[in-house]
Scaffold this active site. Structure first.
Site, PDB file in Angstrom:
ATOM      1  N   CYS A 238     -18.664 -22.446 -26.792  1.00 26.63           N
ATOM      2  CA  CYS A 238     -19.407 -21.454 -26.013  1.00 26.63           C
ATOM      3  C   CYS A 238     -18.699 -21.224 -24.685  1.00 26.63           C
ATOM      4  O   CYS A 238     -17.927 -22.057 -24.222  1.00 26.63           O
ATOM      5  CB  CYS A 238     -20.838 -21.921 -25.737  1.00 26.63           C
ATOM      6  SG  CYS A 238     -21.847 -22.117 -27.219  1.00 26.63           S
TER       7      CYS A 238
ATOM      8  N   GLY B 116     -16.296 -17.946 -28.144  1.00 26.19           N
ATOM      9  CA  GLY B 116     -17.428 -17.713 -29.036  1.00 26.19           C
ATOM     10  C   GLY B 116     -17.527 -16.261 -29.431  1.00 26.19           C
ATOM     11  O   GLY B 116     -17.540 -15.395 -28.553  1.00 26.19           O
TER      12      GLY B 116
ATOM     13  N   ASN C 205     -22.979 -24.991 -22.845  1.00 20.40           N
ATOM     14  CA  ASN C 205     -21.722 -25.225 -23.559  1.00 20.40           C
ATOM     15  C   ASN C 205     -21.634 -26.712 -23.843  1.00 20.40           C
ATOM     16  O   ASN C 205     -21.596 -27.523 -22.919  1.00 20.40           O
ATOM     17  CB  ASN C 205     -20.529 -24.773 -22.709  1.00 20.40           C
ATOM     18  CG  ASN C 205     -19.195 -25.116 -23.356  1.00 20.40           C
ATOM     19  OD1 ASN C 205     -19.107 -25.295 -24.563  1.00 20.40           O
ATOM     20  ND2 ASN C 205     -18.158 -25.204 -22.543  1.00 20.40           N
ATOM     21  N   GLY C 206     -21.629 -27.094 -25.111  1.00 23.11           N
ATOM     22  CA  GLY C 206     -21.550 -28.497 -25.481  1.00 23.11           C
ATOM     23  C   GLY C 206     -22.512 -28.824 -26.602  1.00 23.11           C
ATOM     24  O   GLY C 206     -22.957 -27.942 -27.349  1.00 23.11           O
TER      25      GLY C 206
ATOM     26  N   TYR D   4      -5.984 -26.517 -27.609  1.00 22.72           N
ATOM     27  CA  TYR D   4      -6.336 -25.327 -28.392  1.00 22.72           C
ATOM     28  C   TYR D   4      -7.303 -24.366 -27.716  1.00 22.72           C
ATOM     29  O   TYR D   4      -7.053 -23.164 -27.657  1.00 22.72           O
ATOM     30  CB  TYR D   4      -6.933 -25.769 -29.735  1.00 22.72           C
ATOM     31  CG  TYR D   4      -7.445 -24.639 -30.590  1.00 22.72           C
ATOM     32  CD1 TYR D   4      -6.572 -23.864 -31.355  1.00 22.72           C
ATOM     33  CD2 TYR D   4      -8.804 -24.338 -30.644  1.00 22.72           C
ATOM     34  CE1 TYR D   4      -7.036 -22.830 -32.139  1.00 22.72           C
ATOM     35  CE2 TYR D   4      -9.285 -23.296 -31.430  1.00 22.72           C
ATOM     36  CZ  TYR D   4      -8.396 -22.545 -32.181  1.00 22.72           C
ATOM     37  OH  TYR D   4      -8.855 -21.519 -32.951  1.00 22.72           O
TER      38      TYR D   4
END
Length: 483
Positions: free
Chosen positions: A14, A40, A114-115, A258
């Site tokens: 996210c 996302g 986010n997570g 990445y």
């Protein structure tokens, strides 16, 4: 005809973007989400704050599809929170898209996450037993329910109560009638940074979003820190309840490998420069004679540059990516498994034919796309194909927000040796960057990064069953996760 997901690589989790004190807050949030779209692609949304009233627009789809001038003109106000989502906990439906906007006894509040929380299952069950009714299947909603049950009516005290109960990886943005709040978990798994433009303040998952809106990076939000921004500017809080968990840093190393854009500054370093160092060390660890170094676009470019520089072998453009292909397309038949790869990537036949190639990629997760790509290189006449990967083999699932579903799906677990993986991929040689080599390229040293997906050393224990993941699905023949 069926809709086919053809990207077998790891999925972005996210992206977060927050604005305080700008009359075009929703427009800037829109731009920020554009810069974070790589994190996302399933859904996105923006909550705007106009004189204390919060309004929301969210839909499934890309930022460019969900928002237009008419939508943004209705999102009035000088504060906004935006979110782009790929689901890690909770199914891919609109009700799970974020930000979540919730009205409760203490007022209206929105949250963007986010997570991934590793104790969400037990927390949710406990809250439901006490009468809580959930509107989504995301773990993010749990935080608001915990805040609602806090004894204190003070926002900050309620938030600290909720944070003391949750475990796992979280960078959060929250907004009420007057304040924008940024929170980073005590281990610092996920990035979050603070920026400024004039008298306006910003919070974002990556600094590339600041660049697009013209904001200046001030600093990273620290692990275990709450940054509260109101009309007087930002204030920092480091609750005692979180300090005891903050002894071990666990910055996600895969952000550098990445996920993050190469032009972002993550964990104190420009991502491109880190990836280039990874490529240099990869060339030292796995040298081979060849005519060209070929990057797999886009995330393999920086590492390929480093490999080429260190080895002295020319860098050449051999794989062309179609940037206008979405994550899914209509696949006409079962027997065209390589169609997705050919739609997304095309090969420069006249450049590669008869050449010995070193193909540099950031990672191999399941291996199906890599195998098809190698076969296509053989078809156009490549003489040799040597595959080099700028991180170690993935052997363990991630409980902190990367969508590695099960260990059994990871190619490094399906095959017992590097040679077996090489044969499956049909390459002439295969080399992964060592764990020591990778961590040695990172600024803060090996003890401050999470490498659990490579070595099974988890900084925070997960529940026995957690969403899509299970600790029972540990590695076949590779040892169990270190919990």
């Amino acid at each position: 005809m069926r809709e086919k997901t053809f990207d077998e690589g790891p999925k972005e989790f996210c992206g977060l973007f927050g604005v305080h004190g700008h009359r075009q807050a929703s427009w800037l949030a829109y731009l920020g989400l554009y810069a974070l779209q790589h994190r996302g692609q399933e859904a996105c949304g923006i909550v705007a704050n106009h004189k204390g009233t919060l309004s929301l627009h969210k839909q499934m789809g890309l930022v460019s599809d969900v928002f237009d001038a008419d939508v943004l003109s209705r999102l009035k106000g000088d504060m906004a929170v935006g979110h782009v989502r790929y689901s890690t906990t909770g199914s891919s439906v609109l009700k799970n898209a974020q930000p979540l906007l919730i009205d409760y006894a203490k007022g209206s509040i929105c949250i963007a996450h986010n997570g991934n929380l590793v104790n969400s299952l037990s927390l949710r069950q406990d809250l439901e037993k006490k009468g809580s009714i959930f509107q989504t299947t995301t773990d993010s909603e749990i935080i608001i329910h915990l805040m609602a049950r806090a004894a204190s009516g003070n926002l900050l005290e309620s938030l600290v109560y909720a944070l003391s109960r949750i475990r796992g990886a979280y960078s959060l943005l929250m907004m009420d009638h007057a304040r924008l709040i940024g929170i980073r978990d005590p281990h610092g798994f996920r990035p979050l940074s603070l920026g400024k433009l004039g008298n306006s303040w910003f919070l974002a998952s990556e600094t590339c979003a600041f660049d697009l809106v013209g904001a200046k990076l001030i600093r990273e939000v620290e692990p275990g820190e709450i940054v509260l921004i109101d009309k007087d500017g930002p204030r920092s809080f480091k609750p005692e309840a979180l300090k005891k968990e903050a002894q071990r840093r666990a910055f996600c190393a895969f952000e550098h490998v990445y996920f993050s854009r190469p032009d972002s500054i993550i964990f104190g370093e420009t991502v491109h420069l880190v990836r280039r160092r990874l490529g240099e060390v990869l060339a030292q660890e796995h040298p081979v004679s060849a005519d060209y170094v070929i990057p797999v676009p886009d995330s393999g470019f920086s590492a390929a540059m480093g490999y080429s520089s260190e080895s002295g072998i020319p860098l050449e453009l051999g794989i062309i990516r179609n940037h206008y292909v979405g994550r899914t397309f209509i696949q006409p038949a079962q027997d065209t498994r390589d169609l997705g790869v050919r739609v997304k990537f095309n090969l420069l036949r006249d450049v590669l034919k008869g050449k010995r190639l070193i193909v540099v990629d950031d990672s191999i997760v399941r291996g199906t796309t890599s195998k098809i790509r190698v076969r296509n290189l053989r078809k156009i006449g490549a003489k040799e194909v040597h595959l080099r990967i700028s991180c170690p083999p993935h052997r363990f699932p991630c409980f902190y927000g990367i969508d590695f579903h099960r260990s059994s799906e990871l190619i490094a677990n399906r095959y017992a040796s590097l040679e077996a993986i090489r044969k499956y991929l049909e390459v002439d040689s295969l080399g992964y960057l060592s764990l020591e080599g990778m961590l040695g390229c990172l600024r803060y040293g090996k003890d401050n990064y999470c490498a659990a997906c490579w070595n099974g050393d988890y900084a925070v224990k997960a529940e026995k069953k957690q969403g899509k993941f299970s600790l029972e699905e540990h590695c076949c023949g590779q040892g169990e996760p270190k919990l």
